[in-house]
Design a protein around this motif. Structure first.
Motif, PDB file in Angstrom:
ATOM      1  N   ALA A  47       0.931  -1.233  -0.147  1.00 15.77           N
ATOM      2  CA  ALA A  47       0.067   0.176  -0.061  1.00 15.77           C
ATOM      3  C   ALA A  47       0.969   1.331  -0.149  1.00 15.77           C
ATOM      4  CB  ALA A  47      -0.901   0.120   1.255  1.00 15.77           C
ATOM      5  N   GLY A  48       0.242   2.304  -0.572  1.00 17.09           N
ATOM      6  CA  GLY A  48       1.077   3.503  -0.507  1.00 17.09           C
ATOM      7  C   GLY A  48       2.217   3.820  -1.674  1.00 17.09           C
ATOM      8  N   GLY A  49       2.601   2.810  -2.154  1.00 13.41           N
ATOM      9  CA  GLY A  49       3.675   2.944  -3.328  1.00 13.41           C
ATOM     10  C   GLY A  49       4.987   3.195  -2.580  1.00 13.41           C
ATOM     11  N   VAL A  50       5.943   3.395  -3.738  1.00 17.80           N
ATOM     12  CA  VAL A  50       7.516   3.758  -3.320  1.00 17.80           C
ATOM     13  C   VAL A  50       7.482   4.870  -2.537  1.00 17.80           C
ATOM     14  CG1 VAL A  50       9.779   4.263  -4.406  1.00 17.80           C
ATOM     15  CG2 VAL A  50       8.290   2.569  -5.584  1.00 17.80           C
ATOM     16  N   PRO A  51       8.293   4.705  -1.276  1.00 15.25           N
ATOM     17  CA  PRO A  51       8.372   6.089  -0.242  1.00 15.25           C
ATOM     18  C   PRO A  51       8.955   7.053  -1.107  1.00 15.25           C
ATOM     19  CG  PRO A  51       9.224   4.012   0.696  1.00 15.25           C
ATOM     20  CD  PRO A  51       8.886   3.704  -0.920  1.00 15.25           C
ATOM     21  N   ALA A  52       8.204   8.390  -0.560  1.00 14.92           N
ATOM     22  CA  ALA A  52       8.565   9.729  -1.099  1.00 14.92           C
ATOM     23  C   ALA A  52       8.153  10.724  -0.162  1.00 14.92           C
ATOM     24  CB  ALA A  52       8.405  10.094  -2.351  1.00 14.92           C
ATOM     25  N   ASN A  53       8.914  11.181   0.688  1.00 13.50           N
ATOM     26  CA  ASN A  53       8.529  12.133   1.864  1.00 13.50           C
ATOM     27  C   ASN A  53       7.074  11.698   2.533  1.00 13.50           C
ATOM     28  OD1 ASN A  53      10.403  14.375   1.481  1.00 13.50           O
ATOM     29  ND2 ASN A  53       9.547  14.262  -0.460  1.00 13.50           N
ATOM     30  N   ASN A  54       7.036  10.475   2.869  1.00 15.29           N
ATOM     31  CA  ASN A  54       5.726   9.869   3.814  1.00 15.29           C
ATOM     32  C   ASN A  54       6.302   9.001   4.675  1.00 15.29           C
ATOM     33  OD1 ASN A  54       6.725   8.032   1.718  1.00 15.29           O
ATOM     34  ND2 ASN A  54       4.516   7.446   1.367  1.00 15.29           N
ATOM     35  N   ALA A  55       5.290   8.453   5.427  1.00  7.63           N
ATOM     36  CA  ALA A  55       5.555   7.374   6.383  1.00  7.63           C
ATOM     37  C   ALA A  55       5.721   6.054   5.787  1.00  7.63           C
ATOM     38  CB  ALA A  55       4.506   7.296   7.376  1.00  7.63           C
ATOM     39  N   VAL A  56       6.663   5.184   6.819  1.00  9.54           N
ATOM     40  CA  VAL A  56       6.859   4.081   6.043  1.00  9.54           C
ATOM     41  C   VAL A  56       6.711   2.971   7.005  1.00  9.54           C
ATOM     42  CG1 VAL A  56       8.974   2.435   5.256  1.00  9.54           C
ATOM     43  CG2 VAL A  56       8.559   4.637   4.304  1.00  9.54           C
ATOM     44  N   THR A  57       6.056   1.902   6.742  1.00 10.27           N
ATOM     45  CA  THR A  57       5.883   0.856   7.965  1.00 10.27           C
ATOM     46  C   THR A  57       5.881  -0.391   7.593  1.00 10.27           C
ATOM     47  OG1 THR A  57       3.878   2.286   8.864  1.00 10.27           O
ATOM     48  CG2 THR A  57       3.817  -0.168   9.423  1.00 10.27           C
ATOM     49  N   PHE A  58       6.791  -0.980   8.461  1.00 10.02           N
ATOM     50  CA  PHE A  58       7.103  -2.625   8.109  1.00 10.02           C
ATOM     51  C   PHE A  58       6.133  -3.437   9.183  1.00 10.02           C
ATOM     52  CE2 PHE A  58      10.496  -0.971   6.281  1.00 10.02           C
ATOM     53  CZ  PHE A  58      10.926  -1.892   5.221  1.00 10.02           C
ATOM     54  N   PRO A  59       5.094  -4.117   8.750  1.00 12.70           N
ATOM     55  CA  PRO A  59       4.344  -4.932   9.516  1.00 12.70           C
ATOM     56  C   PRO A  59       4.689  -6.019  10.104  1.00 12.70           C
ATOM     57  CG  PRO A  59       3.493  -5.013   7.202  1.00 12.70           C
ATOM     58  CD  PRO A  59       4.686  -4.381   7.348  1.00 12.70           C
ATOM     59  N   ILE A  83      11.840  10.154   4.038  1.00 14.31           N
ATOM     60  CA  ILE A  83      10.558   9.941   4.740  1.00 14.31           C
ATOM     61  C   ILE A  83      10.270  10.635   5.959  1.00 14.31           C
ATOM     62  CG2 ILE A  83      10.568   7.628   3.378  1.00 14.31           C
ATOM     63  CD1 ILE A  83      11.343   6.398   5.951  1.00 14.31           C
ATOM     64  N   THR A  84       8.996  10.401   6.402  1.00 16.07           N
ATOM     65  CA  THR A  84       8.726  11.423   7.472  1.00 16.07           C
ATOM     66  C   THR A  84       8.733  10.319   8.791  1.00 16.07           C
ATOM     67  OG1 THR A  84       6.221  10.776   7.193  1.00 16.07           O
ATOM     68  CG2 THR A  84       7.315  12.960   6.366  1.00 16.07           C
ATOM     69  N   SER A  85       8.781   9.101   8.619  1.00 17.06           N
ATOM     70  CA  SER A  85       8.539   8.138   9.823  1.00 17.06           C
ATOM     71  C   SER A  85       8.917   6.831   9.406  1.00 17.06           C
ATOM     72  CB  SER A  85       7.589   8.057  10.798  1.00 17.06           C
ATOM     73  OG  SER A  85       6.436   7.691   9.905  1.00 17.06           O
ATOM     74  N   LEU A  86       9.771   6.129  10.361  1.00 16.33           N
ATOM     75  CA  LEU A  86       9.942   4.572   9.698  1.00 16.33           C
ATOM     76  C   LEU A  86       9.688   3.827  11.238  1.00 16.33           C
ATOM     77  CD1 LEU A  86      11.276   2.477   8.086  1.00 16.33           C
ATOM     78  CD2 LEU A  86      13.343   3.126   9.095  1.00 16.33           C
ATOM     79  N   THR A  87       8.597   2.858  10.708  1.00 13.50           N
ATOM     80  CA  THR A  87       8.060   2.057  12.021  1.00 13.50           C
ATOM     81  C   THR A  87       8.202   0.518  11.667  1.00 13.50           C
ATOM     82  OG1 THR A  87       6.154   3.711  12.252  1.00 13.50           O
ATOM     83  CG2 THR A  87       5.877   1.394  13.043  1.00 13.50           C
ATOM     84  N   TYR A  88       8.587  -0.058  12.749  1.00 14.46           N
ATOM     85  CA  TYR A  88       9.121  -1.670  12.749  1.00 14.46           C
ATOM     86  C   TYR A  88       7.932  -2.134  13.703  1.00 14.46           C
ATOM     87  CZ  TYR A  88      13.422  -0.512  10.158  1.00 14.46           C
ATOM     88  OH  TYR A  88      14.278  -0.187   9.410  1.00 14.46           O
ATOM     89  N   ASN A  89       7.080  -2.737  13.091  1.00 16.54           N
ATOM     90  CA  ASN A  89       5.915  -3.615  13.974  1.00 16.54           C
ATOM     91  C   ASN A  89       6.155  -5.114  14.228  1.00 16.54           C
ATOM     92  OD1 ASN A  89       4.667  -1.216  14.490  1.00 16.54           O
ATOM     93  ND2 ASN A  89       3.056  -1.570  13.073  1.00 16.54           N
ATOM     94  N   ASN A  90       7.193  -5.594  13.711  1.00 13.92           N
ATOM     95  CA  ASN A  90       7.389  -7.137  13.556  1.00 13.92           C
ATOM     96  C   ASN A  90       7.249  -7.816  15.085  1.00 13.92           C
ATOM     97  OD1 ASN A  90       9.951  -5.770  13.902  1.00 13.92           O
ATOM     98  ND2 ASN A  90      10.769  -7.823  13.866  1.00 13.92           N
ATOM     99  N   ASN A  91       6.807  -8.971  15.294  1.00 15.53           N
ATOM    100  CA  ASN A  91       6.885  -9.535  16.297  1.00 15.53           C
ATOM    101  C   ASN A  91       7.878 -10.557  16.511  1.00 15.53           C
ATOM    102  OD1 ASN A  91       6.209 -11.267  18.599  1.00 15.53           O
ATOM    103  ND2 ASN A  91       4.183 -11.792  17.925  1.00 15.53           N
ATOM    104  N   GLY A  92       8.832 -10.113  17.170  1.00 14.57           N
ATOM    105  CA  GLY A  92      10.122 -11.082  17.589  1.00 14.57           C
ATOM    106  C   GLY A  92       9.829 -12.443  17.947  1.00 14.57           C
ATOM    107  N   VAL A 125       9.891  -6.930  19.844  1.00  9.62           N
ATOM    108  CA  VAL A 125      10.196  -6.289  18.621  1.00  9.62           C
ATOM    109  C   VAL A 125      11.562  -6.228  18.417  1.00  9.62           C
ATOM    110  CG1 VAL A 125       9.827  -4.332  17.141  1.00  9.62           C
ATOM    111  CG2 VAL A 125       7.865  -4.790  18.541  1.00  9.62           C
ATOM    112  N   SER A 126      11.821  -6.679  17.381  1.00  9.90           N
ATOM    113  CA  SER A 126      13.552  -6.864  16.869  1.00  9.90           C
ATOM    114  C   SER A 126      13.720  -6.152  15.595  1.00  9.90           C
ATOM    115  CB  SER A 126      14.058  -8.036  17.200  1.00  9.90           C
ATOM    116  OG  SER A 126      15.467  -8.003  16.829  1.00  9.90           O
ATOM    117  N   ALA A 127      14.441  -5.358  15.497  1.00  6.09           N
ATOM    118  CA  ALA A 127      14.780  -4.427  14.094  1.00  6.09           C
ATOM    119  C   ALA A 127      16.224  -4.094  13.729  1.00  6.09           C
ATOM    120  CB  ALA A 127      13.865  -3.318  13.792  1.00  6.09           C
ATOM    121  N   ALA A 128      16.675  -4.094  12.762  1.00 13.84           N
ATOM    122  CA  ALA A 128      18.250  -3.756  12.586  1.00 13.84           C
ATOM    123  C   ALA A 128      18.240  -2.842  11.281  1.00 13.84           C
ATOM    124  CB  ALA A 128      19.163  -4.865  12.563  1.00 13.84           C
TER     125      ALA A 128
END
Length: 311
Positions: A47-59, A83-92, A125-128
């Motif tokens: 959803a949302g397409g290639v990021p460009a000055n917007n929020a990015v989420t990894f569900p 981008i404006t924000s980077l969210t990592y929501n993965n369940n470790g 949550v674990s992200a790198a």
């Protein structure tokens, strides 16, 4: 008739421009269905397409995250992106790890008020973020929080070359394990260089508990923060060099020229409790320059029932 046709053309142009603006401000959600792992591949975004000055989420559970082992790269910022924000929501807990690669020569700029969000609920949550490039986060007063409502949140930048947060700005905050939960948070800074500006840096400050760790990079760490607290109330808060490997650390206030206030193990709450607060500042093997106005160790004057401990 010509007049009406001109009006219709003008109306269509306005609608087209409006649509583009709306798209540019959408949220891009990773899906990972493309033929490669690049952010520039449109099929990788559900959803949302290639990021460009917007929020990015990894569900949680997004392909191919569930098929990867911890530390394996599964998405790449192959060219400089804003981008404006980077969210990592993965369940470790189910091993769906997220590792973002910023290769050498690329810069990921995250310029929102809450640029990096690690977790959104009661799960581990674990992200790198790794690579020879740079992560530039914050607008000068932004807030970076590493914490879930319970469980453990971890952001590992140790294999990234450069990280800056609010550099040259007026302040903002970095918070590990603050608020009203017993969540634990770990932030590993970049292995090459780190330049951090904040009004406050909190490594554990809540009345429910939690273990909070700031692992300094083994290269250069510049922390310009007016107030640094660790191990407050019922928490364990630690600042140390990653794997005790040493590195460089400079601490001053947010301007970088004045003196900071350091509070290691103390109380932000009142009333008796059997829980201790513990603050650890472990700088073995490092080259350290701290410009401090006040250093307070093990201050538990507002609470009885146990002790404040510091190292």
């Amino acid at each position: 008739m010509k007049k009406n046709l001109l009006q219709l053309q003008t109306f269509a142009t306005v609608i087209a421009v409006f649509t583009v603006v709306q798209f540019a401000n959408a949220q891009s959600t990773w899906g990972g269905a493309g033929a490669d792992q690049n952010w520039s591949t449109s099929l990788n975004w559900s959803a949302g397409g290639v990021p460009a000055n917007n929020a990015v989420t990894f569900p949680d559970g997004a392909f191919p995250i569930t098929t990867n082992v911890q530390g394996a790269v599964n998405n790449t910022v192959q060219s400089s992106t804003v981008i404006t924000s980077l969210t990592y929501n993965n369940n470790g807990a189910v091993n769906d790890f997220i590792t973002t690669l910023i290769p050498s020569g690329s810069v990921l700029t995250v310029n929102g008020a809450t640029p990096l969000v690690i977790g959104n609920g009661a799960v581990a949550v674990s992200a790198a973020i790794t690579g020879g490039g740079s992560l530039v986060a914050g607008t000068g007063t932004s807030v970076l929080t590493v914490q879930t409502t319970s469980g453990t949140a971890k952001l590992d930048l140790s294999r990234l070359t450069n990280f800056s947060f609010n550099a040259g700005g007026a302040g903002g905050a970095i918070s590990l394990g603050t608020g009203s939960s017993s969540a634990s948070g770990t932030l590993n800074l970049a292995g090459g260089s780190n330049n951090i500006t904040a009004t406050t840096l909190s490594i554990g400050n809540n009345n429910t508990g939690g273990t909070e760790i700031l692992n300094l990079g083994n290269g250069t760490n510049i922390i310009n923060a007016d107030t640094i607290t660790m191990g407050f109330s019922k928490t364990v808060g630690t600042m140390q060099f990653l794997n005790n490997a040493g590195g460089g650390l400079s601490i001053a206030n947010h301007t970088g020229t004045g003196r900071a206030t350091l509070n290691i193990s103390g109380e932000g709450s009142s009333g008796a409790t059997s829980a201790a607060d513990n603050g650890f500042m472990l700088l073995n093997g490092g080259k350290v320059n701290i410009l401090a106005r006040t250093l307070t160790l093990a201050n538990r004057s507002s609470r009885t029932g146990n002790s404040a401990q510091d190292v």
